[in-house]
Design a protein around this motif. Structure first.
Motif, PDB file in Angstrom:
ATOM      1  N   UNK A 184      22.542  56.799  57.375  1.00 13.97           N
ATOM      2  CA  UNK A 184      21.284  57.165  56.483  1.00 13.97           C
ATOM      3  C   UNK A 184      20.384  56.064  56.504  1.00 13.97           C
ATOM      4  N   UNK A 185      21.067  54.746  57.460  1.00 16.05           N
ATOM      5  CA  UNK A 185      20.003  53.913  57.427  1.00 16.05           C
ATOM      6  C   UNK A 185      20.540  53.047  58.505  1.00 16.05           C
ATOM      7  N   UNK A 186      20.078  51.689  59.011  1.00 14.94           N
ATOM      8  CA  UNK A 186      20.749  51.012  60.000  1.00 14.94           C
ATOM      9  C   UNK A 186      22.063  50.312  59.329  1.00 14.94           C
ATOM     10  N   UNK A 187      22.872  49.923  60.368  1.00 16.88           N
ATOM     11  CA  UNK A 187      23.803  48.929  59.814  1.00 16.88           C
ATOM     12  C   UNK A 187      23.417  47.687  59.549  1.00 16.88           C
ATOM     13  N   UNK A 188      23.443  47.468  58.394  1.00 10.34           N
ATOM     14  CA  UNK A 188      22.654  46.084  57.838  1.00 10.34           C
ATOM     15  C   UNK A 188      23.555  44.834  58.301  1.00 10.34           C
ATOM     16  N   UNK A 189      23.155  43.844  58.661  1.00  5.62           N
ATOM     17  CA  UNK A 189      23.874  42.705  59.064  1.00  5.62           C
ATOM     18  C   UNK A 189      24.805  42.352  58.250  1.00  5.62           C
ATOM     19  N   UNK A 190      26.175  42.007  58.323  1.00  5.39           N
ATOM     20  CA  UNK A 190      26.993  41.477  57.354  1.00  5.39           C
ATOM     21  C   UNK A 190      26.801  40.119  56.655  1.00  5.39           C
ATOM     22  N   UNK A 191      25.958  39.311  57.591  1.00  6.75           N
ATOM     23  CA  UNK A 191      25.693  38.026  57.311  1.00  6.75           C
ATOM     24  C   UNK A 191      24.775  37.998  56.062  1.00  6.75           C
ATOM     25  N   UNK A 192      24.205  39.055  55.967  1.00  8.98           N
ATOM     26  CA  UNK A 192      22.882  38.690  54.792  1.00  8.98           C
ATOM     27  C   UNK A 192      23.297  39.406  53.211  1.00  8.98           C
ATOM     28  N   UNK A 193      24.639  39.426  53.191  1.00 11.40           N
ATOM     29  CA  UNK A 193      25.098  39.443  51.701  1.00 11.40           C
ATOM     30  C   UNK A 193      26.480  38.742  51.754  1.00 11.40           C
ATOM     31  N   UNK A 194      26.643  38.082  50.547  1.00 12.12           N
ATOM     32  CA  UNK A 194      28.053  37.490  50.489  1.00 12.12           C
ATOM     33  C   UNK A 194      28.928  38.482  50.411  1.00 12.12           C
TER      34      UNK A 194
ATOM     35  N   UNK B 208      31.099  53.402  46.693  1.00 11.43           N
ATOM     36  CA  UNK B 208      30.491  54.072  47.584  1.00 11.43           C
ATOM     37  C   UNK B 208      30.187  55.529  46.773  1.00 11.43           C
ATOM     38  N   UNK B 209      30.794  55.908  45.818  1.00 13.08           N
ATOM     39  CA  UNK B 209      30.747  57.582  45.328  1.00 13.08           C
ATOM     40  C   UNK B 209      29.332  57.340  44.727  1.00 13.08           C
ATOM     41  N   UNK B 210      28.822  56.051  44.154  1.00 14.97           N
ATOM     42  CA  UNK B 210      27.428  56.275  43.579  1.00 14.97           C
ATOM     43  C   UNK B 210      26.572  54.967  44.401  1.00 14.97           C
ATOM     44  N   UNK B 211      26.107  55.182  45.403  1.00 14.01           N
ATOM     45  CA  UNK B 211      25.559  54.536  46.266  1.00 14.01           C
ATOM     46  C   UNK B 211      24.005  54.540  46.424  1.00 14.01           C
ATOM     47  N   UNK B 212      23.388  53.824  45.494  1.00 12.44           N
ATOM     48  CA  UNK B 212      22.025  54.046  45.712  1.00 12.44           C
ATOM     49  C   UNK B 212      21.630  55.370  45.466  1.00 12.44           C
ATOM     50  N   UNK B 213      21.987  56.089  44.533  1.00  8.69           N
ATOM     51  CA  UNK B 213      21.576  57.374  44.205  1.00  8.69           C
ATOM     52  C   UNK B 213      22.255  58.517  45.015  1.00  8.69           C
ATOM     53  N   UNK B 214      22.953  58.149  45.990  1.00 11.04           N
ATOM     54  CA  UNK B 214      23.706  58.931  46.907  1.00 11.04           C
ATOM     55  C   UNK B 214      25.092  58.815  46.982  1.00 11.04           C
ATOM     56  N   UNK B 215      25.941  59.812  47.555  1.00 13.41           N
ATOM     57  CA  UNK B 215      27.407  59.656  47.660  1.00 13.41           C
ATOM     58  C   UNK B 215      27.832  59.320  48.891  1.00 13.41           C
ATOM     59  N   UNK B 216      28.204  57.959  49.042  1.00 12.18           N
ATOM     60  CA  UNK B 216      28.568  57.739  50.421  1.00 12.18           C
ATOM     61  C   UNK B 216      30.099  57.327  50.690  1.00 12.18           C
ATOM     62  N   UNK B 217      30.770  58.053  49.795  1.00 13.71           N
ATOM     63  CA  UNK B 217      32.360  57.879  49.808  1.00 13.71           C
ATOM     64  C   UNK B 217      32.946  57.861  51.259  1.00 13.71           C
ATOM     65  N   UNK B 218      34.073  57.079  51.271  1.00 13.37           N
ATOM     66  CA  UNK B 218      34.905  57.186  52.269  1.00 13.37           C
ATOM     67  C   UNK B 218      36.543  57.091  51.977  1.00 13.37           C
ATOM     68  N   UNK B 219      37.301  57.291  52.679  1.00 11.68           N
ATOM     69  CA  UNK B 219      38.797  57.484  52.271  1.00 11.68           C
ATOM     70  C   UNK B 219      38.980  56.013  52.370  1.00 11.68           C
ATOM     71  N   UNK B 220      40.204  55.685  51.821  1.00  4.69           N
ATOM     72  CA  UNK B 220      40.563  54.136  51.691  1.00  4.69           C
ATOM     73  C   UNK B 220      41.016  53.668  52.941  1.00  4.69           C
TER      74      UNK B 220
END
Ligand code: HEC
Ligand code: HEC
Length: 173
Positions: free
Chosen positions: A60-70, A81-93
Protein backbone atom coordinates in the motif's frame (compact mmCIF):
# COMPACT_ATOMS: atom_id res chain seq x y z
CA UNK A 1 35.74 -24.03 27.11
CA UNK A 2 33.48 -20.97 27.23
CA UNK A 3 36.49 -18.80 27.96
CA UNK A 4 38.34 -20.11 24.95
CA UNK A 5 35.44 -19.51 22.63
CA UNK A 6 35.14 -16.04 24.07
CA UNK A 7 38.85 -15.38 23.48
CA UNK A 8 38.60 -16.50 19.84
CA UNK A 9 35.64 -14.20 19.51
CA UNK A 10 37.62 -11.26 20.75
CA UNK A 11 40.46 -11.94 18.28
CA UNK A 12 38.04 -12.32 15.37
CA UNK A 13 36.21 -9.25 16.56
CA UNK A 14 39.40 -7.21 16.59
CA UNK A 15 40.37 -8.46 13.12
CA UNK A 16 36.95 -7.68 11.68
CA UNK A 17 36.51 -4.37 13.43
CA UNK A 18 37.98 -2.30 10.60
CA UNK A 19 35.66 -3.60 7.89
CA UNK A 20 32.61 -3.72 10.15
CA UNK A 21 33.06 -0.10 11.19
CA UNK A 22 33.42 1.19 7.65
CA UNK A 23 30.35 -0.80 6.58
CA UNK A 24 28.17 0.59 9.34
CA UNK A 25 29.30 4.11 8.53
CA UNK A 26 28.11 3.90 4.93
CA UNK A 27 24.86 2.25 6.00
CA UNK A 28 24.14 4.87 8.66
CA UNK A 29 24.62 8.27 7.18
CA UNK A 30 22.82 10.11 9.95
CA UNK A 31 25.24 9.04 12.63
CA UNK A 32 22.89 6.65 14.40
CA UNK A 33 25.21 3.68 14.82
CA UNK A 34 24.02 0.17 15.33
CA UNK A 35 26.27 -1.57 17.75
CA UNK A 36 27.16 -5.00 16.55
CA UNK A 37 27.72 -7.08 19.66
CA UNK A 38 30.16 -9.83 18.86
CA UNK A 39 29.71 -12.37 21.61
CA UNK A 40 32.02 -14.78 19.84
CA UNK A 41 29.28 -17.39 19.49
CA UNK A 42 28.82 -16.80 15.79
CA UNK A 43 25.29 -15.55 16.37
CA UNK A 44 24.16 -13.01 13.82
CA UNK A 45 22.88 -9.84 15.42
CA UNK A 46 21.44 -8.41 12.23
CA UNK A 47 18.62 -10.41 10.64
CA UNK A 48 18.56 -10.63 6.85
CA UNK A 49 15.82 -8.74 5.04
CA UNK A 50 12.88 -11.18 4.85
CA UNK A 51 11.07 -11.42 1.48
CA UNK A 52 7.72 -11.03 3.31
CA UNK A 53 8.65 -7.51 4.38
CA UNK A 54 8.93 -6.43 0.75
CA UNK A 55 5.78 -8.24 -0.37
CA UNK A 56 3.52 -7.45 2.61
CA UNK A 57 4.76 -4.05 3.77
CA UNK A 58 5.29 -2.41 0.40
CA UNK A 59 1.85 -3.19 -0.96
CA UNK A 60 0.00 0.00 0.00
CA UNK A 61 3.01 2.26 0.54
CA UNK A 62 6.76 1.86 0.15
CA UNK A 63 8.70 -0.28 2.61
CA UNK A 64 9.55 2.32 5.25
CA UNK A 65 13.16 2.10 6.48
CA UNK A 66 13.38 0.04 9.69
CA UNK A 67 15.91 2.49 11.08
CA UNK A 68 13.40 5.36 11.26
CA UNK A 69 11.29 3.91 14.10
CA UNK A 70 12.47 2.44 17.41
CA UNK A 71 11.90 -1.26 18.13
CA UNK A 72 9.02 -0.39 20.49
CA UNK A 73 7.20 1.35 17.64
CA UNK A 74 7.63 -1.59 15.28
CA UNK A 75 6.35 -3.97 17.96
CA UNK A 76 3.22 -1.85 18.38
CA UNK A 77 2.64 -1.68 14.64
CA UNK A 78 3.15 -5.41 14.12
CA UNK A 79 0.94 -6.20 17.10
CA UNK A 80 -1.99 -4.24 15.75
CA UNK A 81 -2.06 -4.78 11.99
CA UNK A 82 -5.81 -5.44 12.04
CA UNK A 83 -6.31 -1.74 12.73
CA UNK A 84 -3.53 -0.17 10.73
CA UNK A 85 -4.13 3.52 10.06
CA UNK A 86 -7.76 2.97 9.18
CA UNK A 87 -7.12 -0.15 7.14
CA UNK A 88 -6.75 -3.90 7.72
CA UNK A 89 -3.18 -5.06 7.13
CA UNK A 90 -3.47 -8.32 9.12
CA UNK A 91 -0.90 -11.03 8.66
CA UNK A 92 -0.68 -14.54 10.08
CA UNK A 93 1.58 -15.20 13.07
CA UNK A 94 4.24 -16.94 10.97
CA UNK A 95 4.63 -13.96 8.66
CA UNK A 96 4.78 -11.57 11.59
CA UNK A 97 7.47 -13.77 13.15
CA UNK A 98 9.39 -13.46 9.89
CA UNK A 99 9.18 -9.67 9.64
CA UNK A 100 9.31 -8.37 13.23
CA UNK A 101 12.83 -9.55 14.16
CA UNK A 102 14.20 -7.83 11.07
CA UNK A 103 12.48 -4.56 12.00
CA UNK A 104 13.54 -4.80 15.65
CA UNK A 105 17.16 -5.53 14.85
CA UNK A 106 17.44 -2.74 12.32
CA UNK A 107 15.39 -0.25 14.32
CA UNK A 108 16.64 3.20 15.30
CA UNK A 109 17.34 4.45 18.80
CA UNK A 110 14.42 4.81 21.22
CA UNK A 111 15.49 8.35 22.05
CA UNK A 112 16.20 9.82 18.62
CA UNK A 113 13.10 8.29 17.01
CA UNK A 114 10.76 8.77 19.96
CA UNK A 115 7.37 10.27 19.17
CA UNK A 116 7.29 14.06 19.28
CA UNK A 117 5.21 15.47 22.16
CA UNK A 118 1.58 14.43 21.84
CA UNK A 119 2.23 12.48 18.63
CA UNK A 120 1.74 8.85 17.62
CA UNK A 121 4.55 6.38 18.37
CA UNK A 122 3.47 4.49 15.26
CA UNK A 123 4.42 7.11 12.72
CA UNK A 124 7.86 7.86 11.33
CA UNK A 125 6.40 11.20 10.30
CA UNK A 126 5.64 12.05 13.94
CA UNK A 127 8.99 11.22 15.48
CA UNK A 128 11.16 13.96 16.94
CA UNK A 129 13.70 13.21 14.25
CA UNK A 130 11.18 13.69 11.43
CA UNK A 131 9.82 16.91 12.89
CA UNK A 132 13.32 18.33 13.15
CA UNK A 133 14.55 17.07 9.78
CA UNK A 134 11.41 17.94 7.83
CA UNK A 135 8.93 20.36 9.39
CA UNK A 136 11.65 22.68 10.65
CA UNK A 137 13.16 22.72 7.16
CA UNK A 138 10.21 23.06 4.78
CA UNK A 139 7.44 25.65 4.79
CA UNK A 140 3.80 24.62 5.45
CA UNK A 141 3.00 25.56 1.84
CA UNK A 142 5.19 22.69 0.65
CA UNK A 143 3.35 20.15 2.81
CA UNK A 144 0.02 21.20 1.25
CA UNK A 145 1.38 20.01 -2.10
CA UNK A 146 1.94 16.40 -0.99
CA UNK A 147 -0.94 14.00 -0.35
CA UNK A 148 0.64 12.93 2.96
CA UNK A 149 4.00 13.39 4.67
CA UNK A 150 4.10 9.58 4.69
CA UNK A 151 4.27 9.72 0.90
CA UNK A 152 8.06 9.87 1.02
CA UNK A 153 8.43 9.40 -2.74
CA UNK A 154 6.66 12.72 -3.35
CA UNK A 155 10.01 14.38 -2.56
CA UNK A 156 12.53 11.55 -2.30
CA UNK A 157 12.61 10.45 -5.92
CA UNK A 158 14.61 7.30 -5.06
CA UNK A 159 12.67 6.34 -1.89
CA UNK A 160 11.40 3.12 -3.48
CA UNK A 161 15.02 1.97 -3.65
CA UNK A 162 15.56 2.96 -0.02
CA UNK A 163 17.76 5.90 -1.03
CA UNK A 164 16.96 9.13 0.86
CA UNK A 165 20.16 10.92 -0.09
CA UNK A 166 19.74 14.69 -0.32
CA UNK A 167 21.00 14.61 -3.91
CA UNK A 168 17.77 12.92 -5.01
CA UNK A 169 15.27 15.17 -3.25
CA UNK A 170 12.94 17.10 -5.51
CA UNK A 171 10.39 19.32 -3.78
CA UNK A 172 7.09 19.37 -5.72
CA UNK A 173 6.02 22.81 -6.93
C1 HEC B 1 -3.68 -2.57 3.28
C2 HEC B 1 -2.70 -1.51 3.09
C3 HEC B 1 -1.47 -1.50 3.99
C4 HEC B 1 -0.58 -2.54 4.25
C5 HEC B 1 -0.62 -3.95 3.71
C6 HEC B 1 0.43 -1.98 5.14
N1 HEC B 1 0.17 -0.67 5.39
FE1 HEC B 1 1.31 0.59 6.55
N2 HEC B 1 0.00 2.09 6.19
C7 HEC B 1 -1.16 2.03 5.42
C8 HEC B 1 -1.82 3.32 5.41
C9 HEC B 1 -3.12 3.64 4.68
C10 HEC B 1 -1.02 4.20 6.19
C11 HEC B 1 -1.25 5.67 6.45
C12 HEC B 1 -0.56 6.43 5.33
C13 HEC B 1 -0.67 7.94 5.44
O1 HEC B 1 -0.92 8.47 6.53
O2 HEC B 1 -0.48 8.61 4.40
C14 HEC B 1 0.12 3.39 6.66
C15 HEC B 1 1.14 3.88 7.45
C16 HEC B 1 2.22 3.16 7.91
C17 HEC B 1 3.27 3.70 8.74
C18 HEC B 1 3.37 5.13 9.26
C19 HEC B 1 3.83 6.10 8.18
C20 HEC B 1 4.12 7.46 8.78
O3 HEC B 1 3.22 8.32 8.82
O4 HEC B 1 5.25 7.64 9.25
C21 HEC B 1 4.15 2.68 9.00
C22 HEC B 1 5.42 2.78 9.81
C23 HEC B 1 3.64 1.51 8.32
N3 HEC B 1 2.47 1.82 7.66
C24 HEC B 1 4.23 0.26 8.35
C25 HEC B 1 3.72 -0.87 7.74
C26 HEC B 1 4.30 -2.20 7.86
C27 HEC B 1 5.53 -2.55 8.67
C28 HEC B 1 3.53 -3.04 7.09
C29 HEC B 1 3.70 -4.54 6.90
C30 HEC B 1 3.54 -5.35 8.06
C31 HEC B 1 2.46 -2.24 6.50
N4 HEC B 1 2.61 -0.94 6.92
C32 HEC B 1 1.48 -2.73 5.65
C33 HEC B 1 -1.60 0.91 4.74
C34 HEC B 1 -0.99 -0.34 4.73
C1 HEC C 1 7.68 17.38 1.27
C2 HEC C 1 8.89 16.67 0.89
C3 HEC C 1 9.35 15.50 1.72
C4 HEC C 1 8.64 14.39 2.13
C5 HEC C 1 7.19 14.06 1.84
C6 HEC C 1 9.57 13.55 2.86
N1 HEC C 1 10.79 14.13 2.91
FE1 HEC C 1 12.47 13.37 3.78
N2 HEC C 1 13.47 15.07 3.39
C7 HEC C 1 12.97 16.16 2.69
C8 HEC C 1 13.99 17.22 2.67
C9 HEC C 1 13.86 18.58 1.99
C10 HEC C 1 15.08 16.73 3.40
C11 HEC C 1 16.41 17.43 3.67
C12 HEC C 1 16.28 18.34 4.88
C13 HEC C 1 17.59 19.06 5.10
O1 HEC C 1 17.92 19.93 4.31
O2 HEC C 1 18.29 18.70 6.02
C14 HEC C 1 14.74 15.38 3.83
C15 HEC C 1 15.59 14.54 4.56
C16 HEC C 1 15.35 13.20 4.79
C17 HEC C 1 16.32 12.26 5.30
C18 HEC C 1 17.78 12.56 5.62
C19 HEC C 1 18.57 12.49 4.32
C20 HEC C 1 20.04 12.82 4.49
O3 HEC C 1 20.82 12.48 3.59
O4 HEC C 1 20.40 13.42 5.51
C21 HEC C 1 15.71 11.03 5.39
C22 HEC C 1 16.32 9.71 5.84
C23 HEC C 1 14.33 11.23 4.96
N3 HEC C 1 14.17 12.55 4.61
C24 HEC C 1 13.36 10.25 4.97
C25 HEC C 1 12.01 10.48 4.65
C26 HEC C 1 10.97 9.48 4.81
C27 HEC C 1 11.18 8.07 5.30
C28 HEC C 1 9.81 10.06 4.40
C29 HEC C 1 8.42 9.49 4.40
C30 HEC C 1 7.98 8.85 5.63
C31 HEC C 1 10.13 11.43 3.98
N4 HEC C 1 11.47 11.64 4.17
C32 HEC C 1 9.21 12.34 3.45
C33 HEC C 1 11.76 16.22 2.07
C34 HEC C 1 10.72 15.33 2.23
Amino acid sequence: MMLRIKAIGWVLGALLLGSVTSLSVTADDDGDKHHKKDKGDGKQTSAAMPPAWKTECAECHLAYPAKLLPASGWREIMGNLGQHFGTDASLDAATIAEILPFLEQNAGSERKYAAAAGKSALRITETRWFVHEHYDELSPAVWKRVSSPANCAACHTTAEQGNYDEDFIKIPR
